[in-house]
Design an enzyme around this catalytic site. Structure first.
Site, PDB file in Angstrom:
ATOM      1  N   ASP A   6       4.221   0.095  12.382  1.00 19.42           N
ATOM      2  CA  ASP A   6       3.062  -0.687  11.928  1.00 19.42           C
ATOM      3  C   ASP A   6       3.144  -2.160  12.334  1.00 19.42           C
ATOM      4  O   ASP A   6       2.209  -2.910  12.128  1.00 19.42           O
ATOM      5  CB  ASP A   6       2.939  -0.602  10.404  1.00 19.42           C
ATOM      6  CG  ASP A   6       2.849   0.821   9.948  1.00 19.42           C
ATOM      7  OD1 ASP A   6       1.789   1.420  10.111  1.00 19.42           O
ATOM      8  OD2 ASP A   6       3.865   1.361   9.458  1.00 19.42           O
ATOM      9  N   VAL A  30       7.477   6.596  17.051  1.00 18.82           N
ATOM     10  CA  VAL A  30       7.241   7.240  15.751  1.00 18.82           C
ATOM     11  C   VAL A  30       5.973   8.099  15.779  1.00 18.82           C
ATOM     12  O   VAL A  30       5.986   9.252  15.357  1.00 18.82           O
ATOM     13  CB  VAL A  30       7.165   6.185  14.627  1.00 18.82           C
ATOM     14  CG1 VAL A  30       6.866   6.854  13.277  1.00 18.82           C
ATOM     15  CG2 VAL A  30       8.465   5.387  14.551  1.00 18.82           C
ATOM     16  N   ARG A  34      -8.585  -0.595   4.073  1.00 20.39           N
ATOM     17  CA  ARG A  34      -7.555   0.390   3.690  1.00 20.39           C
ATOM     18  C   ARG A  34      -6.201  -0.282   3.472  1.00 20.39           C
ATOM     19  O   ARG A  34      -5.392   0.211   2.688  1.00 20.39           O
ATOM     20  CB  ARG A  34      -7.397   1.444   4.791  1.00 20.39           C
ATOM     21  CG  ARG A  34      -8.494   2.465   4.839  1.00 20.39           C
ATOM     22  CD  ARG A  34      -8.109   3.602   5.761  1.00 20.39           C
ATOM     23  NE  ARG A  34      -6.778   4.090   5.432  1.00 20.39           N
ATOM     24  CZ  ARG A  34      -5.917   4.593   6.310  1.00 20.39           C
ATOM     25  NH1 ARG A  34      -6.244   4.677   7.570  1.00 20.39           N
ATOM     26  NH2 ARG A  34      -4.731   5.003   5.924  1.00 20.39           N
ATOM     27  N   CYS A  67      -7.252  16.732  12.436  1.00 19.26           N
ATOM     28  CA  CYS A  67      -6.080  16.015  12.908  1.00 19.26           C
ATOM     29  C   CYS A  67      -5.181  15.615  11.742  1.00 19.26           C
ATOM     30  O   CYS A  67      -4.018  15.316  11.926  1.00 19.26           O
ATOM     31  CB  CYS A  67      -6.483  14.788  13.707  1.00 19.26           C
ATOM     32  SG  CYS A  67      -7.360  13.576  12.755  1.00 19.26           S
ATOM     33  N   ARG A 122       0.762  20.589  12.208  1.00 22.37           N
ATOM     34  CA  ARG A 122       1.862  19.722  12.575  1.00 22.37           C
ATOM     35  C   ARG A 122       2.117  18.544  11.619  1.00 22.37           C
ATOM     36  O   ARG A 122       3.251  18.358  11.171  1.00 22.37           O
ATOM     37  CB  ARG A 122       1.648  19.225  14.002  1.00 22.37           C
ATOM     38  CG  ARG A 122       2.918  18.743  14.615  1.00 22.37           C
ATOM     39  CD  ARG A 122       2.717  18.221  15.996  1.00 22.37           C
ATOM     40  NE  ARG A 122       3.744  17.237  16.248  1.00 22.37           N
ATOM     41  CZ  ARG A 122       3.708  16.018  15.813  1.00 22.37           C
ATOM     42  NH1 ARG A 122       2.665  15.608  15.129  1.00 22.37           N
ATOM     43  NH2 ARG A 122       4.690  15.194  16.039  1.00 22.37           N
ATOM     44  N   LYS A 168       0.842  -1.211   0.000  1.00 23.40           N
ATOM     45  CA  LYS A 168       0.000   0.000   0.000  1.00 23.40           C
ATOM     46  C   LYS A 168       0.868   1.248   0.000  1.00 23.40           C
ATOM     47  O   LYS A 168       0.585   2.211  -0.725  1.00 23.40           O
ATOM     48  CB  LYS A 168      -0.892  -0.008   1.249  1.00 23.40           C
ATOM     49  CG  LYS A 168      -1.510   1.329   1.609  1.00 23.40           C
ATOM     50  CD  LYS A 168      -2.440   1.218   2.785  1.00 23.40           C
ATOM     51  CE  LYS A 168      -1.809   1.363   4.148  1.00 23.40           C
ATOM     52  NZ  LYS A 168      -1.366   2.712   4.507  1.00 23.40           N
ATOM     53  N   ASN A 169       1.923   1.216   0.824  1.00 25.71           N
ATOM     54  CA  ASN A 169       2.718   2.424   1.011  1.00 25.71           C
ATOM     55  C   ASN A 169       3.729   2.684  -0.101  1.00 25.71           C
ATOM     56  O   ASN A 169       4.454   3.670  -0.056  1.00 25.71           O
ATOM     57  CB  ASN A 169       3.379   2.399   2.390  1.00 25.71           C
ATOM     58  CG  ASN A 169       2.337   2.494   3.503  1.00 25.71           C
ATOM     59  OD1 ASN A 169       1.173   2.804   3.237  1.00 25.71           O
ATOM     60  ND2 ASN A 169       2.738   2.225   4.731  1.00 25.71           N
ATOM     61  N   ARG A 190      -4.419  10.461   3.625  1.00 26.05           N
ATOM     62  CA  ARG A 190      -3.465  11.574   3.722  1.00 26.05           C
ATOM     63  C   ARG A 190      -2.671  11.718   2.441  1.00 26.05           C
ATOM     64  O   ARG A 190      -1.892  12.650   2.284  1.00 26.05           O
ATOM     65  CB  ARG A 190      -2.488  11.313   4.866  1.00 26.05           C
ATOM     66  CG  ARG A 190      -3.101  11.491   6.221  1.00 26.05           C
ATOM     67  CD  ARG A 190      -2.023  11.463   7.267  1.00 26.05           C
ATOM     68  NE  ARG A 190      -1.020  12.498   7.029  1.00 26.05           N
ATOM     69  CZ  ARG A 190       0.062  12.656   7.767  1.00 26.05           C
ATOM     70  NH1 ARG A 190       0.287  11.856   8.765  1.00 26.05           N
ATOM     71  NH2 ARG A 190       0.934  13.603   7.505  1.00 26.05           N
TER      72      ARG A 190
HETATM   73  N1  EPU Z   1       5.461  14.328  10.973  1.00 22.59           N
HETATM   74  C1  EPU Z   1       5.429  15.650  11.300  1.00 22.59           C
HETATM   75  N2  EPU Z   1       5.316  16.578  10.290  1.00 22.59           N
HETATM   76  C2  EPU Z   1       5.248  16.216   8.980  1.00 22.59           C
HETATM   77  C3  EPU Z   1       5.297  14.851   8.635  1.00 22.59           C
HETATM   78  C4  EPU Z   1       5.396  13.913   9.672  1.00 22.59           C
HETATM   79  O1  EPU Z   1       5.496  16.011  12.467  1.00 22.59           O
HETATM   80  O2  EPU Z   1       5.151  17.086   8.111  1.00 22.59           O
HETATM   81  C5  EPU Z   1       5.557  13.328  12.046  1.00 22.59           C
HETATM   82  C6  EPU Z   1       4.300  12.461  12.138  1.00 22.59           C
HETATM   83  O3  EPU Z   1       3.285  13.098  12.861  1.00 22.59           O
HETATM   84  C7  EPU Z   1       4.828  11.212  12.798  1.00 22.59           C
HETATM   85  C8  EPU Z   1       6.253  11.105  12.243  1.00 22.59           C
HETATM   86  O4  EPU Z   1       6.594  12.403  11.761  1.00 22.59           O
HETATM   87  O5  EPU Z   1       4.880  11.377  14.178  1.00 22.59           O
HETATM   88  C9  EPU Z   1       6.445  10.088  11.158  1.00 22.59           C
HETATM   89  O6  EPU Z   1       5.544  10.335  10.103  1.00 22.59           O
HETATM   90  P1  EPU Z   1       5.847   9.943   8.591  1.00 22.59           P
HETATM   91  O7  EPU Z   1       5.739  11.159   7.764  1.00 22.59           O
HETATM   92  O8  EPU Z   1       7.093   9.135   8.535  1.00 22.59           O
HETATM   93  O9  EPU Z   1       4.638   8.962   8.284  1.00 22.59           O
HETATM   94  P2  EPU Z   1       3.635   9.027   7.059  1.00 22.59           P
HETATM   95  O10 EPU Z   1       4.336   9.270   5.795  1.00 22.59           O
HETATM   96  O11 EPU Z   1       2.478   9.880   7.406  1.00 22.59           O
HETATM   97  C10 EPU Z   1       3.877   6.504   6.464  1.00 22.59           C
HETATM   98  C11 EPU Z   1       2.948   5.360   6.306  1.00 22.59           C
HETATM   99  C12 EPU Z   1       2.497   4.879   7.671  1.00 22.59           C
HETATM  100  C13 EPU Z   1       3.712   4.476   8.478  1.00 22.59           C
HETATM  101  C14 EPU Z   1       4.678   5.663   8.564  1.00 22.59           C
HETATM  102  C15 EPU Z   1       5.973   5.325   9.279  1.00 22.59           C
HETATM  103  C16 EPU Z   1       1.840   5.810   4.219  1.00 22.59           C
HETATM  104  C17 EPU Z   1       0.604   6.196   3.521  1.00 22.59           C
HETATM  105  N3  EPU Z   1       1.773   5.784   5.548  1.00 22.59           N
HETATM  106  O12 EPU Z   1       3.125   7.526   7.092  1.00 22.59           O
HETATM  107  O13 EPU Z   1       1.692   3.741   7.460  1.00 22.59           O
HETATM  108  O14 EPU Z   1       3.318   4.099   9.765  1.00 22.59           O
HETATM  109  O15 EPU Z   1       5.006   6.111   7.239  1.00 22.59           O
HETATM  110  O16 EPU Z   1       6.658   4.359   8.595  1.00 22.59           O
HETATM  111  O17 EPU Z   1       2.857   5.511   3.606  1.00 22.59           O
HETATM  112  C18 EPU Z   1      -0.127   2.338   7.811  1.00 22.59           C
HETATM  113  O18 EPU Z   1       0.210   1.739   6.783  1.00 22.59           O
HETATM  114  O19 EPU Z   1      -1.053   1.941   8.586  1.00 22.59           O
HETATM  115  C19 EPU Z   1       0.527   3.571   8.162  1.00 22.59           C
HETATM  116  C20 EPU Z   1       0.057   4.398   9.088  1.00 22.59           C
END
Ligand code: EPU
Length: 453
Positions: free
Chosen positions: A325, A347, A433, A135, A140, A37-38, A111
């Site tokens: 995850d 994380v 999802r 949220c 943030r 998915k990611n 997102r």
């Molecule tokens: N963060 C910020 N500001 C930003 C971006 C991120 O503060 O502008 C913080 C987040 O709030 C979090 C941390 O940085 O505390 C890490 O967030 P990250 O950006 O790495 O995560 P993401 O890109 O939103 C993806 C995956 C997640 C997975 C995380 C960590 C997708 C769509 N989602 O999220 O997957 O947990 O990376 O590896 O790729 C899932 O598959 O269930 C899932 C949540």
């Protein structure tokens, strides 16, 4: 028979949102995981950057994929089925700007729309990202994204309905970007924007998850010049034009780890077709330490227990650490281990909520909302960690529980399958999802459940 992708998610979604699960029966059998998915959702966004059509293979049939597909279609990308099951072709030759109402209607709760910014700015000179709910699109969670886009030369205007971005008529230019944290999404944002910006971009403190490396491979196939330097530095030399790609997605290691933990928790045996060792090294170490046994084969990995389960101390982290995850399904298995386990979440700030349902089912879990360690950290962290102390083994009993989110929800279902008696699990729909044909897979593994709502 598999559901054709053009019928997309509705057909493969659970037909109901509430399950009655009768637990206590080990899961046995085979499940196959498809593309991650990611990665798939990001590679789909990348198709907007090409001048010709792209083919993505092993696209999982998930609601997040359906959301990105709709958004691409709203912007004029023609999406058709490819030459094999799970392949989709994306033709971006008639991309146009879409109306806000349409974008809003298609964005769903995902997102991923934030990643449309760079590609749309290159193609159309402007982008609009709807407010997906406080949220999700508050300052943030996307501050790294917006800061990076500004550095590329975009103007960012926050409106009550969302965020409007514009290039002001000039081409975006390369930038020096140092991420405050190796965010997966922000790294993808930079990659998707820098590849067609004028000049070189240096990205420091980048995320280096395998799905990011696969996205880099996709972009390289399109004509991008991206080099991965030591110490989380990525250099991107912008080019004027990119073409389409033909790519098979990396497998979904999050789904693979989920089924591995399900085998551990229910004392079953599950062969996960398509799982590969390399991307799961960290998970496999913890799995083994917790009393798991696995056999890496040509076409997948077989998972089961190796005697009594043992307690472990785990800390979630960015790659190559233990993924955030992976912790929720593992926690269910740890309720059955003899002794005290500790899971530190570093994380995300709120990823222990799912333990409430496990406690209701009889688990002994104490959540420390501010973590446990006082000593120096291996990596500088933001002040958001939590820790769960799990003491086992505790028999689990059936309960009425409500699924909170994707991974927490999966752990609830696995807990219900581990428990004696019947559980009523509501909100299961959200699992579509991230888990393709989830109910079919449960059935194939011998789970005893009915869809009741
Ligand atoms: N963060 C910020 N500001 C930003 C971006 C991120 O503060 O502008 C913080 C987040 O709030 C979090 C941390 O940085 O505390 C890490 O967030 P990250 O950006 O790495 O995560 P993401 O890109 O939103 C993806 C995956 C997640 C997975 C995380 C960590 C997708 C769509 N989602 O999220 O997957 O947990 O990376 O590896 O790729 C899932 O598959 O269930 C899932 C949540």
């Amino acid at each position: 028979m598999t559901t054709p992708l053009h019928e997309t998610t509705l057909a493969s979604k659970p037909s109901g949102d509430v399950l009655a699960i009768r637990g206590g029966r080990p899961l046995h059998g085979r499940v196959d995981v498809k593309g991650a998915k990611n990665l798939a959702t990001k590679a789909m966004v990348a198709t907007l950057l090409g001048e010709t059509a792209s083919t993505l293979r092993d696209v999982p049939d998930l609601s997040d994929v359906a959301v990105v597909r709709s958004l691409l279609e709203v912007h004029g990308v023609r999406v058709t089925e490819g030459d094999e099951p799970g392949a989709l072709i994306f033709d971006p030759s008639e991309v146009e700007s879409a109306h806000f109402e349409e974008i809003d209607a298609h964005a769903g709760a995902s997102r991923i729309p934030i990643l449309f910014c760079g590609p749309l700015l290159h193609r159309l000179g402007q982008a609009f990202i709807p407010d997906l709910g406080g949220c999700r699109i508050g300052d943030r969670p996307i501050d790294f994204h917006l800061d990076a886009l500004r550095k590329f030369g975009a103007t960012v205007e926050k409106l009550p309905s969302g965020i409007r971005l514009s290039t002001g008529g000039s081409r975006l230019h390369g930038a020096n970007i140092h991420l405050p944290y190796p965010s997966v999404g922000a790294t993808e944002q930079v990659l998707l924007t820098a590849v067609r910006a004028e000049g070189t971009t240096e990205l420091r403190n980048a995320a280096i998850e395998p799905e990011i490396m696969d996205l880099i491979a996709v972009l390289q196939k399109m004509g991008a010049i991206i080099s991965y330097e030591p110490n989380r530095v990525i250099l991107i030399e912008g080019v004027e034009k990119l073409r389409g790609y033909d790519h098979r997605s990396i497998f979904d290691r999050n789904e693979a780890a989920s089924w591995a933990s399900a085998a551990l928790a229910t004392d079953g045996e599950i062969f996960v077709g398509g799982a590969k060792q390399q991307e799961m090294l960290t998970f496999l170490n913890v799995f083994r330490k917790a009393g798991g046994w696995f056999d890496v084969r040509e076409d997948g990995i077989l998972f089961r227990r190796d005697g009594e389960l043992k307690p472990v101390i785990v800390e979630t982290d960015v790659h190559p650490g233990f993924m955030t995850d992976w912790q929720q399904p593992l926690v269910v298995a740890l309720t059955q281990a003899r002794g005290r386990s500790v899971v530190h979440e570093t994380v995300y700030e709120n990823r222990m909520g799912f333990t409430g349902a496990l406690i209701k089912m009889g688990a002994d879990i104490v959540v420390h909302p501010h973590g446990l360690q006082d000593g120096p950290r291996r990596v500088a962290r933001r002040d958001l960690e939590q820790a769960a102390v799990i003491t086992g083994p505790t028999p689990l009993h059936g309960a009425d529980i409500v699924v909170p989110d994707l991974r927490g929800g999966y752990s609830h279902v696995i807990a219900a399958l581990t428990a004696t008696g019947e559980s009523r699990v509501s909100g299961v729909d959200i699992l579509s999802r991230g888990y393709e044909k989830f109910l079919d897979k449960l059935t194939a593994l011998g789970a005893d459940f009915d869809v009741i709502g």
